[in-house]
Design a protein around this motif. Structure first.
Motif, short mmCIF file in Angstrom:
data_model
loop_
_atom_site.label_atom_id
_atom_site.label_comp_id
_atom_site.label_asym_id
_atom_site.label_seq_id
_atom_site.Cartn_x
_atom_site.Cartn_y
_atom_site.Cartn_z
N VAL A 474 -4.30 -13.70 16.69
CA VAL A 474 -4.66 -12.28 16.76
C VAL A 474 -3.43 -11.38 16.59
N ALA A 475 -2.23 -11.96 16.58
CA ALA A 475 -0.99 -11.20 16.33
C ALA A 475 -0.01 -12.12 15.61
N VAL A 476 0.47 -11.68 14.45
CA VAL A 476 1.32 -12.52 13.61
C VAL A 476 2.54 -11.72 13.16
N LEU A 477 3.70 -12.35 13.22
CA LEU A 477 4.95 -11.80 12.69
C LEU A 477 5.21 -12.38 11.32
N LEU A 478 5.50 -11.54 10.33
CA LEU A 478 5.82 -11.99 8.98
C LEU A 478 7.21 -11.48 8.60
N GLU A 479 8.04 -12.36 8.05
CA GLU A 479 9.41 -12.02 7.68
C GLU A 479 9.74 -12.61 6.32
N GLY A 480 10.42 -11.82 5.48
CA GLY A 480 10.83 -12.31 4.17
C GLY A 480 10.84 -11.18 3.16
N SER A 481 11.01 -11.54 1.90
CA SER A 481 10.99 -10.56 0.80
C SER A 481 9.57 -10.50 0.25
N PHE A 482 8.88 -9.41 0.55
CA PHE A 482 7.48 -9.27 0.16
C PHE A 482 7.37 -8.88 -1.31
N HIS A 483 6.39 -9.48 -1.98
CA HIS A 483 6.09 -9.13 -3.38
C HIS A 483 5.07 -8.00 -3.40
N SER A 484 5.22 -7.11 -4.35
CA SER A 484 4.32 -5.98 -4.47
C SER A 484 2.91 -6.45 -4.80
N MET A 485 1.91 -5.82 -4.20
CA MET A 485 0.53 -6.16 -4.50
C MET A 485 0.15 -5.70 -5.91
N TYR A 486 0.96 -4.81 -6.51
CA TYR A 486 0.67 -4.32 -7.85
C TYR A 486 1.46 -5.09 -8.92
N GLU A 487 2.04 -6.21 -8.53
CA GLU A 487 2.71 -7.07 -9.49
C GLU A 487 1.69 -7.57 -10.51
N ASN A 488 1.98 -7.32 -11.79
CA ASN A 488 1.08 -7.70 -12.90
C ASN A 488 -0.28 -6.99 -12.80
N ARG A 489 -0.28 -5.79 -12.23
CA ARG A 489 -1.50 -5.00 -12.13
C ARG A 489 -1.22 -3.57 -12.57
N LEU A 490 -2.29 -2.87 -12.92
CA LEU A 490 -2.16 -1.47 -13.32
C LEU A 490 -1.95 -0.62 -12.07
N MET A 491 -0.91 0.22 -12.10
CA MET A 491 -0.57 1.05 -10.94
C MET A 491 -1.34 2.37 -10.99
N PRO A 492 -1.71 2.93 -9.82
CA PRO A 492 -2.48 4.18 -9.79
C PRO A 492 -1.67 5.41 -10.19
N PHE A 493 -0.35 5.34 -10.06
CA PHE A 493 0.51 6.42 -10.54
C PHE A 493 1.85 5.83 -10.95
N LYS A 494 2.57 6.56 -11.79
CA LYS A 494 3.84 6.06 -12.32
C LYS A 494 4.95 6.29 -11.30
N ASP A 495 5.61 5.19 -10.93
CA ASP A 495 6.70 5.26 -9.96
C ASP A 495 7.98 4.79 -10.65
N PRO A 496 8.94 5.70 -10.92
CA PRO A 496 10.16 5.30 -11.64
C PRO A 496 10.98 4.26 -10.89
#
Length: 612
Positions: A474-496
């Motif tokens: 019911v409670a979890v700690l996560l540590e590391g280098s997270f990958h973007s959920m929009y990797e290889n996906r169309l983004m809702p707005f352009k982020d430079p």
């Protein structure tokens, strides 16, 4: 041949002169050691577990106190043997702090002292506790002091002042000259620096543990408790925490106790997501100015633009604390109607959570190890409505795993949840640590589901819980280098500045938003988080939440002090009883016999020496 001259013989020193020279050498040596000790400071800890060796982090914190830090310890007076040990360990620890920085000044104060000057001291203590808890009343100093002076029963008023300040007294049994009596003790301390005060809990009262086990756990926590307090009063705030708003999150007043405790160490403030649709890049840039974001019990679905902003905040190393209800069900509505429909709470975050390495299914956790609720059972004569406590299986009472040595949960007591869900962890290269989990006799209940207060009458049936259904995270700690959920996906707005993977980060996910919800007293002030005013039970929700925040934001290593292991030798009373005569001979007879032998040998040698 000229006769050789004879050199005069040295005259032998008399015994009196020899003793005088030895005394002078001893005095000179002592002065030399004292002079050297002024320039070269070193303390030696000969305990096996290095109990009295302060960590480098503690020394750095206390070293920053350039003005006096006044510590008042209220664990004084007549206490039982177990609490006497906690008292002694507290005194020795404070002596260590004082040795490294003389600005640490401490005293032990008995709040219920019966001396002649005690009344004035009690009134001053009541005033200090009131102002610490209500700093806005400092301008009404005269009126408050007059109100305190008019109280007829000052001792009861002292006890109530401690309770109002969130410093719950404890009642213990004391045996004196064969007579047993109940006494009230105050296992708390106050640290004050430049007018700022912070309370320090000395006792870790773990449910189901013996008094000796609680004392050992408390001693292990002492250095962290005092170092954390010194850190709050001595060091200036540096880290900034933001609470996201815009998706019907929990209102700040309901988190009053949690927010008040955060303010002691961090800058906190709200952050609205309302302008995401107009200028998402500016919102993202503003959010990245904060060190941590808290998402507390959202009730409305997140847009893709909002998700990208949070995603890039996480990918760039921002710390997040998620308090998410997977199911919509509230105790307030259940108490009013007696029944409620629990339905899934679709926040649109499933794809984001899946990418980060976990998922929260729209289920309710039902656990036999649960917390009580108070329900009306009818009326009895003219005494009014009768109430009784019942175990409510949708309010799990969760403990950390005993083998989990993470400083967030070490020596932690049980935590209360309400309508929690379960968390599944997925393999994706992110390190995961389950902080809290349900008991062996727990299971997931799918939704939609009808929840009824009559469920309190259900009897325990082991067959209802298959072998692999329990121990639900019911409670979890996560540590590391997270990958973007929009990797290889169309983004809702352009982020430079968009990144698919970035800096190492941390997040903690808890499948219950009510874990930070406070109850209120009759004046509308938030009670301490974890205190249930209806049943009188205390839970460790506040300690757990503060540990989570400190771990996510701690760059000084303060939270790691909680990992210190201290082993107190505990007397085996049953073994003493079984071997009473033998132990009595060893502890009483042997020292007397050794002393007699020593006296005989010393007398014989002395007679032999001076008989010549």
């Amino acid at each position: 041949m000229e006769e050789q001259k004879q050199l005069p013989e040295k005259k032998a020193l008399t015994p009196k002169q020899q003793n005088r020279n030895k005394l002078l050498l001893t005095i000179v040596a002592l002065f030399a050691l004292n002079f050297a000790g002024y320039f070269f400071f070193k303390r030696f800890d000969l305990t096996k577990d290095k109990r009295y060796t302060l960590s480098e982090t503690s020394l750095n914190i206390v070293g920053e106190a350039i003005e006096p830090v006044y510590v008042r310890v209220f664990l004084a007076g007549d206490v039982s043997a177990e609490y006497k040990r906690l008292q002694d360990e507290t005194r020795q620890l404070l002596q260590e702090f004082e040795a490294y920085n003389p600005n640490v000044k401490f005293e032990f104060v008995n709040p219920l002292n019966e001396s002649e000057s005690a009344a004035a001291e009690k009134r001053d203590l009541i005033y200090d506790l009131h102002i610490m808890n209500n700093p806005q009343d400092a301008k009404n100093k005269t009126a408050i002091r007059e109100s305190i002076a008019s109280q007829p029963d000052i001792d009861n008023f002292v006890i109530q002042a401690f309770i109002n300040a969130g410093m719950q007294p404890a009642s213990v049994s004391v045996v004196y000259k064969g007579k047993q009596s109940e006494t009230t003790i105050f296992p708390w301390a106050l640290a004050t620096y430049n007018g700022k005060s912070v309370k320090i809990p000395l006792l870790k009262n773990q449910r189901g543990a013996s008094a000796q086990e609680n004392i050992e756990s408390s001693v292990q926590n002492l250095e962290y408790a005092f170092s954390d307090a010194f850190n709050k009063v001595v060091k200036n705030k540096q880290k900034k925490i933001v609470f996201l708003h815009g998706n019907a999150e929990m209102p700040p007043p309901l988190m009053g106790s949690f927010l008040n405790n955060l303010r002691d160490s961090y800058y906190i403030g709200p952050f609205t997501m309302d302008s995401v649709a107009r200028n998402p890049n500016k919102v993202l840039k503003d959010l990245q100015q904060y060190d941590m974001a808290v998402i507390a019990k959202p009730r409305e679905k997140f847009t893709e633009e909002e998700k990208l902003i949070i995603d890039q905040y996480i990918v760039n190393g921002g710390k997040t604390l998620w308090l998410v209800d997977p199911v919509m069900a509230e105790m307030d509505s259940l108490n009013q109607k007696g029944t409620a429909l629990a339905v899934p709470n679709d926040l649109g975050l499933n794809d984001m959570f899946f990418k980060y390495g976990f998922r929260i299914l729209p289920d309710l956790v039902k656990d036999e190890m649960a917390t009580p609720i108070k329900l009306a059972t009818g009326q009895e004569g003219n005494s009014g409505t009768q109430y009784q406590n019942y175990i409510w299986k949708y309010a799990p009472f969760v403990y950390p795993d005993s083998v989990n040595q993470n400083p967030i949960v070490k020596n932690l007591d049980g935590v209360k949840l309400d309508f929690a869900g379960g968390i599944d962890t997925l393999k994706n290269g992110i390190k995961k640590n389950v902080l809290l989990a349900t008991s062996q006799y727990s299971k997931r209940v799918g939704t939609p589901a009808q929840v009824n207060l009559n469920m309190v009458m259900e009897e325990f049936n082991p067959a209802e819980y298959p072998p692999k259904s329990g121990f639900i995270p019911v409670a979890v700690l996560l540590e590391g280098s997270f990958h973007s959920m929009y990797e290889n996906r169309l983004m809702p707005f352009k982020d430079p500045s968009y990144k698919t993977v970035g800096k190492p980060g941390k997040m903690i996910v808890i499948s219950d938003g009510d874990i930070v919800k406070s109850q209120f007293d009759k004046d509308g002030k938030p009670l301490e988080l974890g205190y249930d005013k209806w049943t009188g039970e205390h839970y460790d929700n506040l300690s757990f939440m503060m540990n989570c925040v400190n771990y996510l934001l701690d760059d000084t290593g303060l939270i790691n002090i909680r990992s210190k292991d201290v082993s107190l030798p505990i007397l085996n009373t049953q073994k003493v009883y079984d071997n009473y005569n033998t132990i009595q001979i060893i502890t009483v007879g042997v020292p007397v016999a050794v002393l007699a032998v020593f006296g005989f040998v010393f007398t014989w040698l002395r007679r032999r020496k001076y008989a010549r």
